[in-house]
Motif scaffolding. Structure first.
Motif, mmCIF file in Angstrom:
data_model
loop_
_atom_site.group_PDB
_atom_site.id
_atom_site.type_symbol
_atom_site.label_atom_id
_atom_site.label_comp_id
_atom_site.label_asym_id
_atom_site.label_seq_id
_atom_site.Cartn_x
_atom_site.Cartn_y
_atom_site.Cartn_z
ATOM 1 N N GLU A 1 0.878 -1.174 0.000
ATOM 2 C CA GLU A 1 0.000 0.000 0.000
ATOM 3 C C GLU A 1 0.911 1.219 0.000
ATOM 4 O OE1 GLU A 1 -3.239 -0.139 2.739
ATOM 5 O OE2 GLU A 1 -4.102 1.711 1.972
ATOM 6 N N THR A 2 1.577 1.416 -1.121
ATOM 7 C CA THR A 2 2.580 2.480 -1.191
ATOM 8 C C THR A 2 2.115 3.695 -1.955
ATOM 9 O OG1 THR A 2 3.583 0.989 -2.810
ATOM 10 C CG2 THR A 2 4.717 1.249 -0.730
ATOM 11 N N CYS A 3 1.374 3.481 -3.026
ATOM 12 C CA CYS A 3 0.683 4.644 -3.578
ATOM 13 C C CYS A 3 -0.770 4.255 -3.781
ATOM 14 C CB CYS A 3 1.343 5.179 -4.852
ATOM 15 S SG CYS A 3 0.879 4.342 -6.369
ATOM 16 N N GLU B 1 -6.050 -4.115 -4.558
ATOM 17 C CA GLU B 1 -7.204 -4.462 -3.727
ATOM 18 C C GLU B 1 -8.334 -5.032 -4.582
ATOM 19 O OE1 GLU B 1 -8.071 -0.852 -1.649
ATOM 20 O OE2 GLU B 1 -6.792 -1.355 0.052
ATOM 21 N N GLN C 1 -1.587 -0.509 6.769
ATOM 22 C CA GLN C 1 -2.286 -1.786 6.974
ATOM 23 C C GLN C 1 -2.563 -1.962 8.471
ATOM 24 O OE1 GLN C 1 -2.848 -4.445 4.411
ATOM 25 N NE2 GLN C 1 -2.821 -2.539 3.229
ATOM 26 N N PHE D 1 -0.833 -8.226 1.147
ATOM 27 C CA PHE D 1 -0.321 -6.872 1.319
ATOM 28 C C PHE D 1 0.772 -6.807 2.377
ATOM 29 C CE2 PHE D 1 -2.410 -3.578 -1.093
ATOM 30 C CZ PHE D 1 -3.464 -4.246 -1.672
ATOM 31 N N ASP E 1 2.911 -3.944 4.674
ATOM 32 C CA ASP E 1 2.945 -2.550 5.096
ATOM 33 C C ASP E 1 4.370 -2.020 4.976
ATOM 34 O OD1 ASP E 1 3.192 -0.456 7.676
ATOM 35 O OD2 ASP E 1 1.315 -0.368 6.551
ATOM 36 N N SER F 1 11.911 1.573 11.505
ATOM 37 C CA SER F 1 11.345 1.249 10.185
ATOM 38 C C SER F 1 11.979 0.005 9.604
ATOM 39 C CB SER F 1 11.548 2.420 9.224
ATOM 40 O OG SER F 1 10.867 3.546 9.685
ATOM 41 N N MET G 1 -10.063 -2.925 1.424
ATOM 42 C CA MET G 1 -11.386 -2.468 1.006
ATOM 43 C C MET G 1 -12.482 -2.825 1.997
ATOM 44 S SD MET G 1 -11.873 -2.850 -3.020
ATOM 45 C CE MET G 1 -10.905 -1.989 -4.235
ATOM 46 N N ARG H 1 10.029 -7.443 9.475
ATOM 47 C CA ARG H 1 8.957 -8.300 10.026
ATOM 48 C C ARG H 1 7.824 -8.456 9.011
ATOM 49 N NH1 ARG H 1 8.596 -5.572 15.876
ATOM 50 N NH2 ARG H 1 10.380 -6.595 16.813
ATOM 51 N N GLN H 2 7.492 -7.372 8.356
ATOM 52 C CA GLN H 2 6.439 -7.391 7.336
ATOM 53 C C GLN H 2 6.821 -8.325 6.181
ATOM 54 O OE1 GLN H 2 3.266 -5.558 6.886
ATOM 55 N NE2 GLN H 2 3.559 -5.714 9.088
ATOM 56 N N HIS I 1 4.490 -11.371 5.406
ATOM 57 C CA HIS I 1 3.579 -11.184 4.268
ATOM 58 C C HIS I 1 4.175 -11.539 2.923
ATOM 59 C CE1 HIS I 1 0.627 -9.586 6.921
ATOM 60 N NE2 HIS I 1 1.494 -8.718 7.413
ATOM 61 N N GLN J 1 -10.245 -8.419 -4.042
ATOM 62 C CA GLN J 1 -11.686 -8.381 -3.772
ATOM 63 C C GLN J 1 -12.487 -9.125 -4.830
ATOM 64 O OE1 GLN J 1 -12.636 -6.632 -1.076
ATOM 65 N NE2 GLN J 1 -14.825 -6.362 -1.276
ATOM 66 N N HIS K 1 5.387 -0.944 15.824
ATOM 67 C CA HIS K 1 6.074 0.045 14.990
ATOM 68 C C HIS K 1 5.446 1.420 15.172
ATOM 69 C CE1 HIS K 1 7.644 2.014 11.427
ATOM 70 N NE2 HIS K 1 6.428 2.154 10.956
ATOM 71 N N HIS L 1 10.548 -3.005 11.395
ATOM 72 C CA HIS L 1 9.153 -3.196 10.991
ATOM 73 C C HIS L 1 9.075 -3.812 9.597
ATOM 74 C CE1 HIS L 1 4.966 -2.370 10.207
ATOM 75 N NE2 HIS L 1 5.248 -1.541 9.225
ATOM 76 N N ASP M 1 -1.661 10.235 0.481
ATOM 77 C CA ASP M 1 -0.457 10.553 -0.296
ATOM 78 C C ASP M 1 -0.259 12.067 -0.414
ATOM 79 O OD1 ASP M 1 -0.861 7.950 -2.893
ATOM 80 O OD2 ASP M 1 -0.509 7.822 -0.739
ATOM 81 N N PRO N 1 7.145 1.089 5.615
ATOM 82 C CA PRO N 1 7.344 2.313 6.418
ATOM 83 C C PRO N 1 7.621 3.542 5.538
ATOM 84 C CG PRO N 1 9.111 0.719 6.808
ATOM 85 C CD PRO N 1 8.224 0.121 5.786
ATOM 86 N N PHE N 2 7.559 4.701 6.185
ATOM 87 C CA PHE N 2 7.755 5.971 5.497
ATOM 88 C C PHE N 2 9.089 6.616 5.848
ATOM 89 C CE2 PHE N 2 3.595 7.103 3.594
ATOM 90 C CZ PHE N 2 2.830 6.062 4.076
#
Lengths: 397, 64, 542
Positions: A100-102, A110, C267, A127, A129, A138, C447, A144-145, A149, A114, C276, A141, C242, A131-132
């Motif tokens: 979920e980056t942009c 998604e 997420q 997905f 996650d 970060s 979603m 681990r993600q 995932h 779905q 985190h 995290h 964003d 970090p920013f």
């Protein structure tokens, strides 16, 4: 210049996401793992038994079905991917490793999760996650993600070996691709390179969209070929530019730019090599996954990074690239409806000329641009202005 | 006593007058009309004419 | 001189006239649209709501709020600094003087307990707004000859999407002031003209027109040099989207002060992300300690969180009444704005004062079984992000069509209490709370969140959906098709309301009304309750 031996082959591979090498790998029983973003480390998707496919929607026309789902006010790239998925063009995928980056690519992925779009009963979309920031919090995290995932689902669902040994093998293969791409890319620093930006763009893209082991022989040959390839006696290009920006998987955009007289000497965009083709180093005692997590976060120049030093550092990175590749100017291009890059290129167009004296052109483009007369006009005007500046500077000296 | 009563009556009358006036302002939306037709245009003119710093000339240190 | 028509005079129903004067006209006869002056939205005269409610409005809303605003200005800094700030900043002078008209627009047509309860919400928002801008002005170097005074050194600036609760540990020593809440967010509701200057300003430096106009305006404030210099450092966030992350780059350039980025994970259902996120909050606190030299105060944090929890518990009580009865005395706009303001800004005494007053009214309505919105034909749930320049559309919709907006999506965020038994639990809960922010709680992380519409429709017993369609919100534009599919499959009456958040130029208020009118006449085949509200020109109004 003499044509590169495998260029036509590479160009053909780029005509379909499910290209001949992807088909070959699937026939061999390997799992095709789709992704869209640099934040999904392709090296993890290239573990033995699977291979990464960075998604593109080549030759995409008007994405009408996708526009129903995602409106015509979202990035054309995300919608084109959605259109291709709805058309069945991604049915070869066994999984989509999503981030979920942009927003728009996230929505596209998604939809894959779905809706029953990918006609593959074993298909899953997972997905991660991202970090920013590039802090220790970060890195931990992110690691681990990636474990939870990416590696764990690959192991549980497809029986992929995700041990440290397997990761090290994937890293070794990845690093060879990076060395070759970097070696090829380094020619662009020469005054009269034996490779055009278009050719490099094609080569970089096949390294992202084809199974690594199957494309590697061709990359090796191409690298070897370039050692002796003679450039034109006199460069046909009028100026040299760094091409930066958002998602750009359309080599015909580079071709259009170069047909106007600007040689693309560096590719600082999503799907580009700067950053993107740096080797991953695993330190003594470090787990490969930790090295991978740190590598992808540390190297990324995505405008998603929020700390002050990262926001400002991106401008310096661009300026350094211009200097390193002896460029005359910078072109920053992003797709319409791209939030991140709308702001990023606005600032690039203000800061880089003012503080670094780098002529900068800010461009809005579509996903597919080959026939754009408007772009051609913009490029020609920019090239002329840079030429005039060079002449004036030459006269002053 | 008579004076106090007179004074009080005057005060009440004054307050009633002010209250009535305020009610008139309220009911006829005179506060809105004043602000819309006179005050806001005057202030907007002032803001449009104001000399402002050029933020684009601000330094941007990329070295952190 | 006009001749008096004796025939007409004889035909007058004096009893009815007297009744209408005393009690106010019944809903269908009010003809509220005829009160407007053409284009400006000003009133030929304010509504006559019957003697009791008109004088309540005059005394307890109009007069009271004017007096209280003067009182707040005196209390929070005084008239001199207020006047300086008003003269310096467009968003102040152009927006906040006509604030009573904001009340008028939101409270049109209301009577009885609904009028009273809704108005108290507006009063609270005004008080906090004044408090915030006065705090900005007191600290503002631009108003103090470029000098950084004591107030400047004791202020904390942050993006408006950073929840104010992050700063509770310093609540007794430092004032946290969101950067854009007053100069941008609240202005859009009170006077929708102001923000256009900022959107145009940022586009004048090359920004394309398609990014979210909220973020455009937030950046544009700096481009127009219309942001006070009131704090030595700033905390940013990646909320809501964003655009917020991207616009921070421009803001950072123009602020040029130490900046701490405190992003929240996308997420947020994933249990792995919580630690985190909690660590980010702790790092933010460390940054504040470094910048201020003042250590984190657990007791302050605990005290303010517990007060905040009280507010949340009352919010749940209100939702319960709203969902299950027709005695809920707060109209759609008051409910929506108060909730987002209170929960995003954080603790303030006025919220508790307001809730005390509203509780009394709420309990009265429930005990006496007062039908607070008797002309309700449809119970509406509003979903996605609302048009800021027409937040009072729901007042109009109730008056014109009997559409009663019971709840909206952004009210349903921050929907939890925070534990205060020990620091670790507290920080973990704060992390989750911040992840559940406006627009984030539903619009990201999968979603399934955005499709919580269905369960909330059921919970609040709503039979119609107002689907806000923010044209420049990439996240929501990315799901329009699936919503269309679901509305069809579930046979739900949903009206799509296109808008551009703060920018009225893209889709006007009149256009929004037309869309609703069209749906109600062609699909629902209903007649308006007040036909005078169907079509009028308010193109120049605040």
């Amino acid at each position: 210049m003499r044509d590169l031996k495998h260029l036509i082959f590479f160009e053909n591979l780029l005509q379909e996401a499910n290209n001949d090498l992807v088909k070959q790998a699937r026939q061999e029983g390997r799992y095709a793992l789709g992704y869209t973003c640099y934040f999904m480390p392709e090296v993890l998707l290239d573990l033995p038994g699977c291979f990464s496919v960075r998604l593109r929607a080549p030759r995409c026309g008007s994405p009408e079905m996708a526009t129903y789902y995602m409106s015509n006010r979202t990035c054309h790239y995300g919608r084109s991917l959605m259109e291709r998925a709805l058309e069945g063009g991604f049915n070869f995928l066994d999984a989509q490793l999503a981030t979920e980056t942009c927003t728009v690519t996230c929505r596209f992925q998604e939809h894959l999760k779905q809706m029953d779009v990918i006609q593959n009963p074993n298909f899953f979309c997972e997905f991660t996650d991202v970090p920013f920031k590039k802090t220790e919090n970060s890195f931990v995290h992110y690691r681990r993600q990636l474990q939870a995932h990416v590696l764990d689902p690959l192991h549980e669902k497809f029986g992929i070996d995700t041990s440290d040994e397997a990761l090290l093998a994937a890293i070794a293969q990845h690093n060879e691709v990076c060395r070759l791409i970097s070696e090829i890319g380094a020619y662009r620093k020469l005054d009269n390179p034996p490779i055009t930006g278009y050719e490099f763009h094609v080569i970089q893209l096949v390294s992202l969209t084809c199974p690594k082991d199957l494309i590697l022989p061709y990359l090796r040959e191409t690298a070897e070929e370039l050692k002796t390839r003679q450039p034109e006696l006199r460069s046909p290009f009028r100026i040299r530019v760094v091409l930066a920006g958002a998602e750009n998987d359309d080599p015909y955009f580079t071709q259009l730019l170069e047909s106007c007289g600007a040689l693309v000497v560096a590719d600082r965009y999503c799907y580009g090599s700067l950053p993107g083709r740096e080797e991953i180093h695993v330190a003594e005692g470090q787990s490969p996954l930790d090295a991978i997590a740190r590598h992808y976060l540390s190297t990324s120049m995505c405008p998603r990074f929020m700390p002050q030093e990262d926001m400002r550092g991106r401008k310096k990175y661009l300026a350094d690239l211009v200097r390193e590749y002896h460029a005359d100017g910078l072109i920053v291009a992003s797709n319409k409806f791209c939030e991140y890059w709308s702001y990023e290129r606005t600032m690039d167009a203000l800061i880089l000329p003012r503080d670094f004296g780098i002529p900068t052109c800010s461009i809005e483009k579509e996903y597919v641009n080959s026939a754009s007369g408007q772009l051609r006009t913009r490029f020609q005007a920019f090239i002329e202005s840079v030429e005039i500046k060079k002449i004036q500077e030459g006269a002053k000296k | 006593m008579k004076n106090a009563f007179k004074l009080l009556s005057k005060l009440i009358a004054l307050c009633a007058g002010i209250y009535g006036l305020l009610f008139l302002v309220f009911y006829l939306d005179l506060d809105g009309k004043l602000l819309f037709r006179k005050v806001e245009p005057m202030l907007v003119k002032h803001y449009d004419k104001m000399e402002r710093r050029d933020p684009l000339s601000m330094a941007y240190d990329v070295n952190g | 001189m006009k001749k008096i028509d004796l025939k007409k005079l004889k035909q007058l129903d004096v009893k009815k006239l007297a009744k209408d004067f005393w009690q106010g006209k019944p809903h269908g006869e009010r003809r509220l649209g005829e009160l407007y002056e053409d284009k400006t939205g000003l009133y030929k005269h304010r509504e006559w709501r019957g003697v009791k409610d008109t004088f309540y409005y005059f005394n307890n809303i109009w007069l009271y709020n004017y007096i209280m605003m003067v009182g707040d200005i005196m209390k929070f800094g005084g008239p001199v600094i207020f006047a300086k700030g008003l003269w310096r900043y467009r968003w102040m002078g152009q927006t906040y003087l006509p604030v009573l008209h904001w009340f008028d627009r939101g409270l049109e047509g209301l009577r009885g307990e609904a009028l009273r309860a809704s108005a108290w919400h507006y009063r609270a928002m005004v008080c906090v707004t004044i408090n915030q801008f006065m705090n900005m002005f007191k600290a503002d170097a631009n108003l103090h000859g470029g000098k950084h005074n004591e107030a400047w050194h004791h202020s904390i600036a942050h993006k408006e999407t950073v929840w104010g609760g992050i700063f509770y540990p310093w609540a007794d020593k430092f004032t946290h002031i969101p950067l854009e809440m007053i100069p941008y967010f609240v202005t859009c509701h009170v006077n929708n003209h102001t923000v256009l200057n900022y959107i145009d300003a940022v586009q004048s430096i090359g920004l394309p027109g398609d990014p979210c106009p909220m973020c455009q305006a937030e950046a544009g404030l700096f481009v127009q040099d219309d942001m006070p210099d009131y704090a030595p450092f700033v905390i940013t966030s990646n909320e809501a989207c964003d655009g917020s992350v991207a616009s921070t780059a421009i803001q950072d350039w123009f602020m040029n002060i130490p900046l701490f980025a405190m992003p929240q994970p996308m997420q947020f259902d994933d249990p792995l992300v919580q630690e985190h996120c909690a660590n980010e909050i702790k790092e933010c606190w460390r940054f504040i300690e470094e910048q201020t030299g003042v250590p984190f105060d657990w007791e302050q944090l605990k005290k303010n969180l517990e007060k905040q929890n009280e507010l949340q518990r009352f919010e749940w009580e209100k939702w319960d009444v709203a969902a299950n009865t027709n005695h809920y005395p707060i109209n759609g706009v008051a409910q929506a704005l108060y909730r987002i303001y209170q929960s995003q800004y954080g603790e303030h005494y006025i919220w508790h004062d307001t809730d005390k007053r509203v509780r009394k009214i709420l309990e009265k309505c429930v005990e006496q079984r007062i039908d607070t919105f008797p002309m309700t034909r449809h119970r509406m749930i509003a979903w996605s992000c609302a048009p800021l320049y027409y937040s009072h559309w729901c007042t109009w919709a109730y008056n014109c069509w009997g559409l009663n907006t019971i709840i909206n999506m952004d009210s349903l965020m921050f929907d939890m209490e925070i534990r205060t038994d020990n620091l670790e639990n507290t920080v973990m809960d704060m992390a989750k709370y911040h992840e559940w922010a406006p627009m984030r709680r539903m619009a990201v992380g999968g979603m399934h969140h955005i499709f919580e519409l269905w369960e909330n429709m059921e919970k609040f017993h709503c039979d119609m959906v107002m689907m806000y369609d923010q044209l420049q919100c990439k996240g929501m534009q990315g799901v329009v098709g699936l919503f269309e599919d679901e509305f069809r499959a579930r046979n739900i009456h949903a009206i799509w309301m296109p808008h551009a958040l703060p920018d009225k130029r893209t889709v006007s208020r009149a256009e929004i009304r037309r869309i609703i009118n069209d749906y109600m006449t062609t699909v629902m085949q209903e007649e308006p309750l007040d036909p005078s509200l169907l079509d009028f020109d308010d193109s120049e109004s605040w």
